[in-house]
Write an enzyme that holds these catalytic residues in place. Structure first.
Site, PDB file in Angstrom:
ATOM      1  N   VAL A 135       0.841  -1.207   0.000  1.00 57.66           N
ATOM      2  CA  VAL A 135       0.000   0.000   0.000  1.00 57.66           C
ATOM      3  C   VAL A 135       0.867   1.245   0.000  1.00 57.66           C
ATOM      4  O   VAL A 135       0.643   2.193  -0.762  1.00 57.66           O
ATOM      5  CB  VAL A 135      -0.959   0.000   1.205  1.00 57.66           C
ATOM      6  CG1 VAL A 135      -1.744   1.316   1.265  1.00 57.66           C
ATOM      7  CG2 VAL A 135      -1.943  -1.166   1.111  1.00 57.66           C
ATOM      8  N   GLY A 136       1.886   1.257   0.854  1.00 57.65           N
ATOM      9  CA  GLY A 136       2.772   2.409   0.907  1.00 57.65           C
ATOM     10  C   GLY A 136       3.506   2.634  -0.399  1.00 57.65           C
ATOM     11  O   GLY A 136       3.694   3.772  -0.837  1.00 57.65           O
ATOM     12  N   ASP A 156      10.283   2.906   6.629  1.00 59.89           N
ATOM     13  CA  ASP A 156      10.000   1.543   7.083  1.00 59.89           C
ATOM     14  C   ASP A 156      11.145   1.088   7.967  1.00 59.89           C
ATOM     15  O   ASP A 156      12.316   1.337   7.656  1.00 59.89           O
ATOM     16  CB  ASP A 156       9.845   0.589   5.901  1.00 59.89           C
ATOM     17  CG  ASP A 156       9.066  -0.657   6.274  1.00 59.89           C
ATOM     18  OD1 ASP A 156       7.902  -0.786   5.857  1.00 59.89           O
ATOM     19  OD2 ASP A 156       9.614  -1.509   7.017  1.00 59.89           O
ATOM     20  N   ARG A 205      -4.439  -7.884   6.965  1.00 61.32           N
ATOM     21  CA  ARG A 205      -5.382  -8.976   7.232  1.00 61.32           C
ATOM     22  C   ARG A 205      -4.970 -10.263   6.554  1.00 61.32           C
ATOM     23  O   ARG A 205      -4.412 -10.253   5.456  1.00 61.32           O
ATOM     24  CB  ARG A 205      -6.785  -8.592   6.740  1.00 61.32           C
ATOM     25  CG  ARG A 205      -7.531  -7.705   7.693  1.00 61.32           C
ATOM     26  CD  ARG A 205      -9.019  -7.794   7.443  1.00 61.32           C
ATOM     27  NE  ARG A 205      -9.394  -7.271   6.139  1.00 61.32           N
ATOM     28  CZ  ARG A 205     -10.624  -7.395   5.624  1.00 61.32           C
ATOM     29  NH1 ARG A 205     -11.546  -8.057   6.282  1.00 61.32           N
ATOM     30  NH2 ARG A 205     -10.904  -6.875   4.449  1.00 61.32           N
ATOM     31  N   ARG A 211     -11.291  -6.732  10.163  1.00 69.04           N
ATOM     32  CA  ARG A 211     -10.474  -5.562  10.472  1.00 69.04           C
ATOM     33  C   ARG A 211     -10.319  -5.374  11.981  1.00 69.04           C
ATOM     34  O   ARG A 211      -9.278  -4.930  12.464  1.00 69.04           O
ATOM     35  CB  ARG A 211     -11.109  -4.314   9.849  1.00 69.04           C
ATOM     36  CG  ARG A 211     -11.029  -4.288   8.327  1.00 69.04           C
ATOM     37  CD  ARG A 211     -11.641  -3.009   7.771  1.00 69.04           C
ATOM     38  NE  ARG A 211     -11.527  -2.946   6.312  1.00 69.04           N
ATOM     39  CZ  ARG A 211     -12.428  -3.442   5.478  1.00 69.04           C
ATOM     40  NH1 ARG A 211     -13.515  -4.036   5.962  1.00 69.04           N
ATOM     41  NH2 ARG A 211     -12.253  -3.351   4.172  1.00 69.04           N
ATOM     42  N   ASN A 218      -2.368  -3.127  15.863  1.00 67.61           N
ATOM     43  CA  ASN A 218      -2.150  -1.927  15.075  1.00 67.61           C
ATOM     44  C   ASN A 218      -2.321  -0.635  15.874  1.00 67.61           C
ATOM     45  O   ASN A 218      -1.772   0.401  15.494  1.00 67.61           O
ATOM     46  CB  ASN A 218      -3.071  -1.922  13.859  1.00 67.61           C
ATOM     47  CG  ASN A 218      -2.608  -2.908  12.809  1.00 67.61           C
ATOM     48  OD1 ASN A 218      -1.488  -3.420  12.877  1.00 67.61           O
ATOM     49  ND2 ASN A 218      -3.445  -3.193  11.828  1.00 67.61           N
ATOM     50  N   HIS A 298     -15.755   1.710   7.516  1.00 65.45           N
ATOM     51  CA  HIS A 298     -15.005   0.930   6.542  1.00 65.45           C
ATOM     52  C   HIS A 298     -15.102  -0.527   6.967  1.00 65.45           C
ATOM     53  O   HIS A 298     -14.146  -1.138   7.416  1.00 65.45           O
ATOM     54  CB  HIS A 298     -13.545   1.389   6.523  1.00 65.45           C
ATOM     55  CG  HIS A 298     -12.719   0.731   5.448  1.00 65.45           C
ATOM     56  ND1 HIS A 298     -13.137   0.629   4.149  1.00 65.45           N
ATOM     57  CD2 HIS A 298     -11.486   0.144   5.505  1.00 65.45           C
ATOM     58  CE1 HIS A 298     -12.196   0.021   3.431  1.00 65.45           C
ATOM     59  NE2 HIS A 298     -11.200  -0.295   4.235  1.00 65.45           N
TER      60      HIS A 298
END
Length: 436
Positions: A135-136, A156, A205, A211, A218, A298
């Site tokens: 995603v990043g 990171d 996930r 989630r 997280n 979400h």
């Protein structure tokens, strides 16, 4: 038989290199001869040469010579030789030596520095993307491609990961036509102060996980990052992408101490895009002709107000049967889980990364654009407090205003219910983090 190489060409006299009928002239020698205006000629057949002795003069040179590869004309004379063929491609293989005598003239000229690339006007100094996972990486790529940000920095903790991806993205600058500087570092401190900080770091996930299963793990990651980002960049805008997104956005706001207007969650843009894509497939229409906003959470409480949804200007409830529309909403709501199941390992990344970049760019350009986002409501839609997905007008400094749309009573109830459920999960999170 003699092989004539490039060394034989400079010594040729009278503008001719005379070779025997069975001799071989290398392609490079022919090329050099052509460049120097030296004609390669083949000696006519004659009696065998007699070696000269001390008391004997050498035999006279052959009387008749013809240009190499010359073609006889109708009157018996010879026409000019055709242009020489270029050297065999193998002679230009990678690493093959190139004789100085045949090097292109340009290689012998002083090197002229190429002109500096004219940079596009940059409206933002630096955007930091925390987490160099899929995603990043996509978020950083889309931000860099926009070419309106001076520097995009990937962060990171895995040594070399962010730097490697940053270098890989940098290698694409000429291909994609942008000149954004891209760096990769291991800490927010190395990244430096930023206009926007996108938090994608966290555990992804796995199949069978929701989630909310990720909340405790997280929360520790997002909370620490939000605090550090606010300390380094007190004027920054935080965009949270880590799941469970609604709870993590609220947690980041509390941990950072930043105004709620500058802590926003990315969810509605992604869910809206998913629904648009699915509705486009169902109606055989371009997704760009589908207008719809995903509000609420979400997750299970995602709400798509169908009263506002259109396909090429037509209400979606008129374009498709009600049962099919309901199925599309359910599939959009569960698209993340569907992708996780298909991938077997990991989760969706391209659309989430593109969605995060879309939100940053909307703010960076001060577009005043209305996008669905996870924001803190203060009375809008009858929601007294708490983060929930609502239509938001975004500007340079984050949330400019929450836009109230005319919803049906059922739609309004669904959005309020989503806000209530999110608040309950946030309360549970606060108890967990307080106990740890």
């Amino acid at each position: 038989m003699t092989v004539f190489g490039v060394d034989a060409v400079p010594s040729a006299g009278a503008g001719e290199l005379v070779v025997g009928a069975k001799d071989i002239v290398t392609p490079l020698a022919r090329e050099l001869a052509r460049e120097r205006g030296i004609t390669i000629v083949v000696a006519s057949a004659g009696p065998p040469s007699i070696p000269a002795t001390a008391n004997q003069s050498p035999p006279p040179a052959p009387a008749a010579v013809a240009p190499m590869f010359a073609r006889p004309s109708s009157n018996g004379s010879h026409t000019a030789p055709p242009p020489l063929a270029p050297p065999a491609p193998a002679l230009y293989r990678r690493g093959a030596p190139l004789h100085p005598a045949v090097a292109p003239a340009a290689l012998h000229q002083p090197r002229i520095p190429r002109p500096e690339l004219t940079s596009a006007a940059k409206s933002v100094g630096r955007v930091v993307v925390v987490g160099a996972g899929h995603v990043g990486m996509i978020t950083a790529m889309k931000l860099a491609e926009a070419n309106i940000i001076a520097e995009v920095v990937l962060v990171d903790i895995a040594e070399g990961l962010a730097a490697g991806i940053a270098l890989d993205l940098t290698h694409s600058t000429a291909l994609l036509g942008f000149d954004t500087t891209i760096r990769g570092v291991t800490s927010l401190a190395e990244a430096g102060p930023a206009d926007y900080v996108v938090i994608t770091a966290g555990r992804a996930r796995q199949p069978g996980m929701s989630r909310t299963d990720l909340v405790e793990v997280n929360a520790g990651i997002v909370g620490a990052l939000a605090r550090e980002a606010a300390a380094i960049s007190p004027q920054t805008v935080l965009l949270v992408v880590t799941n469970p997104l609604d709870e993590m956005t609220h947690h980041a706001w509390q941990a950072s101490g930043l105004p709620a207007e500058r802590v926003i969650g990315m969810a509605g843009v992604l869910d809206s895009s998913r629904f648009q894509a699915l509705a486009g497939l169902a109606t055989d229409s371009p997704a760009s002709t589908v207008n719809a906003l995903a509000l609420g959470s979400h997750g299970d409480e995602m709400v798509i107000p169908l009263s506002q949804a259109r396909v090429a200007g037509t209400a979606i409830t008129q374009a498709l049967p009600n049962a099919q529309v309901t199925a599309l909403v359910d599939r959009a709501r569960n698209s993340g889980a569907e992708i996780v199941g298909l991938l077997k390992s990991g989760s969706a990344f391209f659309a989430p990364g593109a969605s995060a970049a879309r939100m940053v760019l909307a703010m960076a350009t001060d577009s005043d654009q209305i996008l669905p986002a996870t924001v803190r409501a203060r009375g809008q839609y009858g929601i007294t407090d708490g983060y929930v997905g609502l239509p938001a007008r975004l500007g340079r400094n984050g949330l400019r205003e929450i836009v109230e749309m005319p919803l049906t009573p059922d739609e309004l109830t669904a959005v309020r219910t989503a806000a209530t459920r999110i608040s309950e999960r946030v309360a549970d999170l606060e108890r967990v983090t307080a106990a740890s």
